[in-house]
Design a protein around this motif. Structure first.
Motif, short mmCIF file in Angstrom:
data_model
loop_
_atom_site.label_atom_id
_atom_site.label_comp_id
_atom_site.label_asym_id
_atom_site.label_seq_id
_atom_site.Cartn_x
_atom_site.Cartn_y
_atom_site.Cartn_z
N GLY A 95 -8.92 -1.65 1.38
CA GLY A 95 -7.94 -1.49 0.31
C GLY A 95 -7.56 -0.04 0.08
N ALA A 96 -8.56 0.84 0.08
CA ALA A 96 -8.29 2.26 -0.14
C ALA A 96 -7.46 2.84 0.99
CB ALA A 96 -9.61 3.02 -0.27
N SER A 97 -7.74 2.40 2.22
CA SER A 97 -6.97 2.88 3.38
C SER A 97 -5.53 2.39 3.30
CB SER A 97 -7.63 2.40 4.68
OG SER A 97 -8.94 2.92 4.80
N CYS A 98 -5.36 1.14 2.86
CA CYS A 98 -4.01 0.58 2.70
C CYS A 98 -3.23 1.36 1.64
CB CYS A 98 -4.11 -0.89 2.32
SG CYS A 98 -2.53 -1.74 2.11
N ALA A 99 -3.90 1.68 0.52
CA ALA A 99 -3.24 2.43 -0.54
C ALA A 99 -2.82 3.82 -0.06
CB ALA A 99 -4.17 2.54 -1.75
N ARG A 100 -3.68 4.45 0.73
CA ARG A 100 -3.34 5.77 1.26
C ARG A 100 -2.17 5.67 2.24
NH1 ARG A 100 -7.17 9.95 0.86
NH2 ARG A 100 -9.06 9.39 -0.28
N ARG A 101 -2.18 4.61 3.05
CA ARG A 101 -1.15 4.47 4.08
C ARG A 101 0.23 4.24 3.47
NH1 ARG A 101 2.67 3.93 6.53
NH2 ARG A 101 3.05 3.04 8.61
N PHE A 102 0.31 3.40 2.44
CA PHE A 102 1.61 3.03 1.88
C PHE A 102 1.95 3.79 0.60
CE2 PHE A 102 0.46 -0.58 4.52
CZ PHE A 102 1.65 -0.83 5.19
N GLY A 103 1.00 4.57 0.08
CA GLY A 103 1.23 5.30 -1.15
C GLY A 103 0.59 4.58 -2.32
N GLU A 104 -0.15 5.31 -3.12
CA GLU A 104 -0.93 4.69 -4.19
C GLU A 104 -0.06 4.07 -5.28
OE1 GLU A 104 -3.66 7.69 -5.49
OE2 GLU A 104 -4.99 7.43 -3.76
N VAL A 105 1.20 4.45 -5.34
CA VAL A 105 2.09 3.84 -6.33
C VAL A 105 2.72 2.55 -5.80
CG1 VAL A 105 2.60 6.02 -7.45
CG2 VAL A 105 4.05 5.24 -5.57
N ARG A 106 2.52 2.25 -4.52
CA ARG A 106 3.06 1.04 -3.91
C ARG A 106 1.97 -0.03 -3.92
NH1 ARG A 106 8.41 0.93 -3.36
NH2 ARG A 106 8.26 -0.31 -1.46
N ARG A 107 1.78 -0.64 -5.06
CA ARG A 107 0.69 -1.59 -5.24
C ARG A 107 0.91 -2.89 -4.49
NH1 ARG A 107 0.83 -0.25 -11.64
NH2 ARG A 107 -0.16 1.79 -11.52
N ALA A 108 2.14 -3.22 -4.18
CA ALA A 108 2.44 -4.47 -3.48
C ALA A 108 1.74 -4.54 -2.12
CB ALA A 108 3.94 -4.65 -3.31
N LEU A 156 -2.28 -7.40 1.12
CA LEU A 156 -3.50 -7.49 1.93
C LEU A 156 -4.51 -8.42 1.26
CD1 LEU A 156 -5.29 -6.62 4.27
CD2 LEU A 156 -5.88 -4.54 2.98
N GLU A 157 -4.66 -8.29 -0.05
CA GLU A 157 -5.57 -9.19 -0.76
C GLU A 157 -5.12 -10.65 -0.63
OE1 GLU A 157 -7.18 -10.18 -5.29
OE2 GLU A 157 -5.80 -8.51 -4.96
N ASN A 169 -9.75 -3.75 -5.73
CA ASN A 169 -10.06 -2.57 -6.53
C ASN A 169 -9.23 -1.35 -6.17
OD1 ASN A 169 -12.51 -3.09 -8.43
ND2 ASN A 169 -13.01 -4.17 -6.54
N ALA A 170 -8.44 -1.44 -5.10
CA ALA A 170 -7.56 -0.33 -4.74
C ALA A 170 -6.16 -0.47 -5.31
CB ALA A 170 -7.48 -0.19 -3.21
N VAL A 171 -5.89 -1.55 -6.02
CA VAL A 171 -4.55 -1.76 -6.58
C VAL A 171 -4.18 -0.61 -7.50
CG1 VAL A 171 -3.14 -3.22 -8.07
CG2 VAL A 171 -4.63 -4.27 -6.35
#
Length: 217
Positions: A74-87, A92-93, A124-126
């Motif tokens: 989740g954390a890697s996904c948030a970093r890849r797409f930007g932490e403000v891009r919660r979708a 992924l979830e 938890n990375a949302v």
């Protein structure tokens, strides 16, 4: 929590409810182990070691390891797409929950629970912020501490209602857990499909809101 606005708080409370729902289904499926509440599994791990119940200890530590792997994903996904891009994280979830529900429906409960635990870690990375957890969605001890701290602040002249958003997280988790247990008693592990569908819907709604936010005027 006040930094996330009303919509952010509502999303967080909804995701906490989903975590409680999934945790209840997982708890009943796994016979007393958790898929999102790793403090409980940590206690079971320690008790298993102390009492020589090696199967219990191995199951608990395995679930904990899977959850951490989910957090990394989740954390890697948030970093890849930007932490403000919660979708992206929600997508992924949702994918992992759909896989888990499908495997459990096919009778492969162990494999299905692997995907479900990973999904709970991803969740938890949302609200990840600067590489750290902004809002804890699948565990409530810290949230209850914050409720108490904010109430104490209010009693000493501080903001009167800052504790309410944290209370919403706890209420969401508790109510979600109750609903998950009721659904499991009626539908068994198939109750996971409702959670997966809910996250798919949330993903679509959040993606639409984010698209509107970046659309040129």
């Amino acid at each position: 929590m006040k930094d996330y606005g009303h919509r952010g708080v509502l999303l967080a409370a909804t995701l906490s409810a989903l975590a409680g729902y999934v945790d209840a289904v997982g708890f009943l499926t796994l016979g007393g182990f958790f898929v999102s509440f790793m403090s409980g599994n940590s206690t079971r791990f320690g008790v298993g070691l102390a009492t020589g119940q090696w199967t219990q200890a191995l199951t608990a530590i395995g679930l904990i390891g899977l959850f951490v792997c989910g957090v990394v994903l989740g954390a890697s996904c948030a970093r890849r797409f930007g932490e403000v891009r919660r979708a992206a994280v929600l997508g992924l979830e949702a994918t992992l929950l759909l896989i888990g529900a499908g495997l459990c429906t096919a009778g492969m409960n162990v494999a299905g629970m692997v995907a479900v635990v990973l999904a709970m870690g991803v969740e938890n990375a949302v609200f990840q912020k600067n590489g750290d957890v902004g809002v804890g969605l699948t565990y409530m001890t810290g949230t209850l501490v914050r409720i108490g701290q904010r109430i104490a602040t209010a009693l000493h002249g501080g903001p009167r209602w800052d504790w309410v958003p944290f209370l919403m997280l706890w209420v969401g988790l508790a109510c979600g857990g109750a609903l998950g247990a009721v659904m499991f008693l009626r539908f068994g592990v198939l109750a996971l499909w409702a959670a997966a569908a809910a996250v798919v819907l949330l993903t679509a709604l959040v993606a639409r809101a984010e698209s509107r936010a970046v659309r040129p005027a």
